[in-house]
Design a protein around this motif. Structure first.
Motif, PDB file in Angstrom:
ATOM      1  N   MET A   1       0.874  -1.332  -0.034  1.00 46.53           N
ATOM      2  CA  MET A   1       0.127   0.002  -0.130  1.00 46.53           C
ATOM      3  C   MET A   1       0.825   1.324   0.079  1.00 46.53           C
ATOM      4  SD  MET A   1      -3.158   0.881   2.379  1.00 46.53           S
ATOM      5  CE  MET A   1      -4.032   2.520   1.911  1.00 46.53           C
ATOM      6  N   THR A   2       0.376   2.265  -0.580  1.00 44.76           N
ATOM      7  CA  THR A   2       1.173   3.546  -0.606  1.00 44.76           C
ATOM      8  C   THR A   2       0.962   4.322   0.640  1.00 44.76           C
ATOM      9  OG1 THR A   2       0.670   3.665  -3.236  1.00 44.76           O
ATOM     10  CG2 THR A   2       1.226   5.624  -1.972  1.00 44.76           C
ATOM     11  N   ALA A   3       2.112   4.666   1.038  1.00 45.96           N
ATOM     12  CA  ALA A   3       2.104   5.379   2.265  1.00 45.96           C
ATOM     13  C   ALA A   3       2.212   7.032   1.959  1.00 45.96           C
ATOM     14  CB  ALA A   3       3.585   5.263   3.227  1.00 45.96           C
ATOM     15  N   ILE A   4       1.913   7.708   3.088  1.00 49.14           N
ATOM     16  CA  ILE A   4       1.679   9.267   2.548  1.00 49.14           C
ATOM     17  C   ILE A   4       2.469  10.144   3.990  1.00 49.14           C
ATOM     18  CG2 ILE A   4      -0.496   9.621   3.938  1.00 49.14           C
ATOM     19  CD1 ILE A   4      -1.065  11.807   1.552  1.00 49.14           C
ATOM     20  N   ASP A   5       3.179  11.077   3.516  1.00 50.33           N
ATOM     21  CA  ASP A   5       3.921  11.860   4.711  1.00 50.33           C
ATOM     22  C   ASP A   5       2.634  12.987   5.111  1.00 50.33           C
ATOM     23  OD1 ASP A   5       5.332  13.440   6.375  1.00 50.33           O
ATOM     24  OD2 ASP A   5       6.750  14.047   4.828  1.00 50.33           O
ATOM     25  N   LYS A   6       1.972  12.534   5.993  1.00 50.21           N
ATOM     26  CA  LYS A   6       0.935  13.190   6.612  1.00 50.21           C
ATOM     27  C   LYS A   6       1.120  14.338   7.195  1.00 50.21           C
ATOM     28  CE  LYS A   6      -2.745   9.718   7.150  1.00 50.21           C
ATOM     29  NZ  LYS A   6      -3.459   9.068   8.128  1.00 50.21           N
ATOM     30  N   GLU A   7       2.266  14.688   8.105  1.00 47.18           N
ATOM     31  CA  GLU A   7       2.597  15.755   8.674  1.00 47.18           C
ATOM     32  C   GLU A   7       2.926  16.874   7.449  1.00 47.18           C
ATOM     33  OE1 GLU A   7       5.781  17.375  11.755  1.00 47.18           O
ATOM     34  OE2 GLU A   7       4.912  15.275  11.985  1.00 47.18           O
ATOM     35  N   ALA A   8       3.952  16.819   6.799  1.00 51.44           N
ATOM     36  CA  ALA A   8       4.369  17.498   5.776  1.00 51.44           C
ATOM     37  C   ALA A   8       3.245  18.179   4.844  1.00 51.44           C
ATOM     38  CB  ALA A   8       5.594  17.295   5.049  1.00 51.44           C
ATOM     39  N   ILE A   9       2.507  17.088   4.365  1.00 48.89           N
ATOM     40  CA  ILE A   9       1.271  17.580   3.539  1.00 48.89           C
ATOM     41  C   ILE A   9       0.209  18.188   4.340  1.00 48.89           C
ATOM     42  CG2 ILE A   9      -0.626  16.358   2.021  1.00 48.89           C
ATOM     43  CD1 ILE A   9       1.739  14.282   1.374  1.00 48.89           C
ATOM     44  N   HIS A  10      -0.182  17.621   5.455  1.00 46.20           N
ATOM     45  CA  HIS A  10      -0.991  18.494   6.070  1.00 46.20           C
ATOM     46  C   HIS A  10      -0.584  20.101   6.585  1.00 46.20           C
ATOM     47  CE1 HIS A  10      -3.709  19.874   9.443  1.00 46.20           C
ATOM     48  NE2 HIS A  10      -4.677  19.014   8.713  1.00 46.20           N
ATOM     49  N   GLU A  11       0.401  20.173   6.775  1.00 46.76           N
ATOM     50  CA  GLU A  11       1.134  21.485   6.909  1.00 46.76           C
ATOM     51  C   GLU A  11       0.926  22.411   5.928  1.00 46.76           C
ATOM     52  OE1 GLU A  11       5.344  23.341   7.959  1.00 46.76           O
ATOM     53  OE2 GLU A  11       4.657  21.739   9.407  1.00 46.76           O
ATOM     54  N   ALA A  12       1.256  21.669   4.464  1.00 44.85           N
ATOM     55  CA  ALA A  12       1.187  22.643   3.443  1.00 44.85           C
ATOM     56  C   ALA A  12      -0.447  22.821   3.001  1.00 44.85           C
ATOM     57  CB  ALA A  12       2.062  21.733   2.170  1.00 44.85           C
ATOM     58  N   TRP A  25      -0.589  27.192  -3.713  1.00 42.40           N
ATOM     59  CA  TRP A  25      -0.596  25.957  -4.085  1.00 42.40           C
ATOM     60  C   TRP A  25       0.331  25.004  -3.504  1.00 42.40           C
ATOM     61  CZ3 TRP A  25       4.202  24.594  -6.134  1.00 42.40           C
ATOM     62  CH2 TRP A  25       4.856  25.731  -6.754  1.00 42.40           C
ATOM     63  N   ALA A  26       0.105  23.814  -3.370  1.00 41.40           N
ATOM     64  CA  ALA A  26       1.066  22.600  -3.175  1.00 41.40           C
ATOM     65  C   ALA A  26       1.168  21.487  -4.108  1.00 41.40           C
ATOM     66  CB  ALA A  26       0.697  22.104  -1.810  1.00 41.40           C
ATOM     67  N   VAL A  27       2.137  20.943  -4.375  1.00 42.42           N
ATOM     68  CA  VAL A  27       2.237  19.770  -5.007  1.00 42.42           C
ATOM     69  C   VAL A  27       2.767  18.525  -4.396  1.00 42.42           C
ATOM     70  CG1 VAL A  27       3.396  18.947  -7.377  1.00 42.42           C
ATOM     71  CG2 VAL A  27       2.616  21.489  -7.205  1.00 42.42           C
ATOM     72  N   LEU A  28       2.216  17.407  -4.750  1.00 39.12           N
ATOM     73  CA  LEU A  28       2.544  16.179  -4.067  1.00 39.12           C
ATOM     74  C   LEU A  28       2.896  15.242  -5.132  1.00 39.12           C
ATOM     75  CD1 LEU A  28      -0.466  15.740  -1.834  1.00 39.12           C
ATOM     76  CD2 LEU A  28       1.366  17.424  -1.468  1.00 39.12           C
ATOM     77  N   GLY A  29       4.176  14.362  -4.827  1.00 35.41           N
ATOM     78  CA  GLY A  29       4.703  13.517  -5.746  1.00 35.41           C
ATOM     79  C   GLY A  29       5.095  12.370  -4.920  1.00 35.41           C
ATOM     80  N   TYR A  30       5.863  11.363  -5.601  1.00 34.34           N
ATOM     81  CA  TYR A  30       6.173  10.008  -5.317  1.00 34.34           C
ATOM     82  C   TYR A  30       7.508  10.072  -4.863  1.00 34.34           C
ATOM     83  CZ  TYR A  30       1.646   8.474  -6.604  1.00 34.34           C
ATOM     84  OH  TYR A  30       0.317   8.064  -6.711  1.00 34.34           O
ATOM     85  N   GLU A  31       7.840   9.456  -3.969  1.00 36.21           N
ATOM     86  CA  GLU A  31       9.347   9.035  -3.374  1.00 36.21           C
ATOM     87  C   GLU A  31       9.244   7.689  -3.164  1.00 36.21           C
ATOM     88  OE1 GLU A  31      11.396  10.956  -0.273  1.00 36.21           O
ATOM     89  OE2 GLU A  31      11.607  12.942  -1.362  1.00 36.21           O
ATOM     90  N   GLY A  32       9.642   6.616  -4.223  1.00 35.62           N
ATOM     91  CA  GLY A  32       9.399   5.302  -3.999  1.00 35.62           C
ATOM     92  C   GLY A  32       7.852   5.160  -3.757  1.00 35.62           C
ATOM     93  N   LYS A  33       7.461   4.246  -2.779  1.00 39.35           N
ATOM     94  CA  LYS A  33       5.958   4.229  -2.592  1.00 39.35           C
ATOM     95  C   LYS A  33       5.436   5.102  -1.525  1.00 39.35           C
ATOM     96  CE  LYS A  33       6.194  -0.634  -3.881  1.00 39.35           C
ATOM     97  NZ  LYS A  33       5.698  -2.081  -3.564  1.00 39.35           N
ATOM     98  N   THR A  34       5.911   6.175  -1.394  1.00 34.92           N
ATOM     99  CA  THR A  34       5.315   7.283  -0.384  1.00 34.92           C
ATOM    100  C   THR A  34       5.041   8.616  -1.163  1.00 34.92           C
ATOM    101  OG1 THR A  34       6.640   6.158   1.357  1.00 34.92           O
ATOM    102  CG2 THR A  34       5.812   8.469   1.607  1.00 34.92           C
ATOM    103  N   ILE A  35       3.711   9.074  -0.980  1.00 38.02           N
ATOM    104  CA  ILE A  35       3.374  10.341  -1.471  1.00 38.02           C
ATOM    105  C   ILE A  35       4.083  11.424  -0.669  1.00 38.02           C
ATOM    106  CG2 ILE A  35       1.793  11.866  -2.055  1.00 38.02           C
ATOM    107  CD1 ILE A  35      -0.291   9.339  -2.513  1.00 38.02           C
ATOM    108  N   LYS A 101      -6.623  12.025  -0.169  1.00 34.16           N
ATOM    109  CA  LYS A 101      -7.863  12.573   0.365  1.00 34.16           C
ATOM    110  C   LYS A 101      -8.063  12.371   1.815  1.00 34.16           C
ATOM    111  CE  LYS A 101     -10.765  12.435  -3.706  1.00 34.16           C
ATOM    112  NZ  LYS A 101     -11.988  11.908  -4.266  1.00 34.16           N
ATOM    113  N   SER A 102      -7.221  11.455   2.491  1.00 25.13           N
ATOM    114  CA  SER A 102      -7.060  11.131   3.733  1.00 25.13           C
ATOM    115  C   SER A 102      -6.556  12.668   4.441  1.00 25.13           C
ATOM    116  CB  SER A 102      -6.385   9.904   4.384  1.00 25.13           C
ATOM    117  OG  SER A 102      -5.210  10.359   4.234  1.00 25.13           O
ATOM    118  N   VAL A 103      -5.953  13.172   3.763  1.00 29.82           N
ATOM    119  CA  VAL A 103      -5.230  14.602   4.321  1.00 29.82           C
ATOM    120  C   VAL A 103      -5.977  15.751   3.702  1.00 29.82           C
ATOM    121  CG1 VAL A 103      -3.217  15.911   4.708  1.00 29.82           C
ATOM    122  CG2 VAL A 103      -3.114  13.265   4.590  1.00 29.82           C
TER     123      VAL A 103
END
Length: 142
Positions: A1-12, A25-35, A101-103
């Motif tokens: 399953m794909t993980a997400i950096d919730k803290e940094a993304i929520h702050e943005a 605006w904030a842009v999200l991308g992939y680092e390996g299997k993490t958004i 969408k969880s963040v």
């Protein structure tokens, strides 16, 4: 399953939603299997330059809409699937969007784009206007 950096993304996300900050605006991308958070900013041309044909990205944007009497912020969740992205990664983005969408929970519209002309500011503003219903103004009619 794909993980997400919730803290940094929520702050943005909170920064974009805050009308007192210049960040639009904030842009999200992939680092390996993490958004992860890729970047934030306020210059729309810089924003558009982030999207390439090989990229899989998400973005959260703030636009000011309304008429002369009523201005308000509206938010957009954008999913970018570049034209060179393979079928498997393209399909995976729909399930990964649930993780995003969880963040990023509050937005007026969702836009899925794969062509650069779909990123034009006026094109997205037009979608926001249509989603907003009545568009009153005190200007003149054609």
């Amino acid at each position: 399953m794909t993980a997400i950096d919730k803290e940094a993304i929520h702050e943005a996300y909170a920064d974009v939603r805050n009308d007192q900050t210049p960040t639009t605006w904030a842009v999200l991308g992939y680092e390996g299997k993490t958004i992860v958070l890729d970047s934030t900013g306020q210059d729309y041309e810089e924003f558009k330059s982030k999207f390439g044909d090989d990229d899989r990205l998400y973005a959260f944007l703030r636009f000011n809409t309304g008429d002369e009497l009523s201005r308000r912020s509206k938010f957009v969740l954008l999913t970018w699937v570049g034209s060179n992205v393979g079928a498997l990664n393209r399909a995976k983005m729909s399930t990964d969007k649930t993780v995003v969408k969880s963040v990023i929970k509050n937005f007026a519209i969702e836009v899925t784009a794969s062509e650069h002309d779909q990123l034009e500011e006026e094109s997205i503003l037009d979608l926001l206007r249509k989603a907003g219903g009545a568009n009153y103004g005190t200007g003149t009619r054609d």
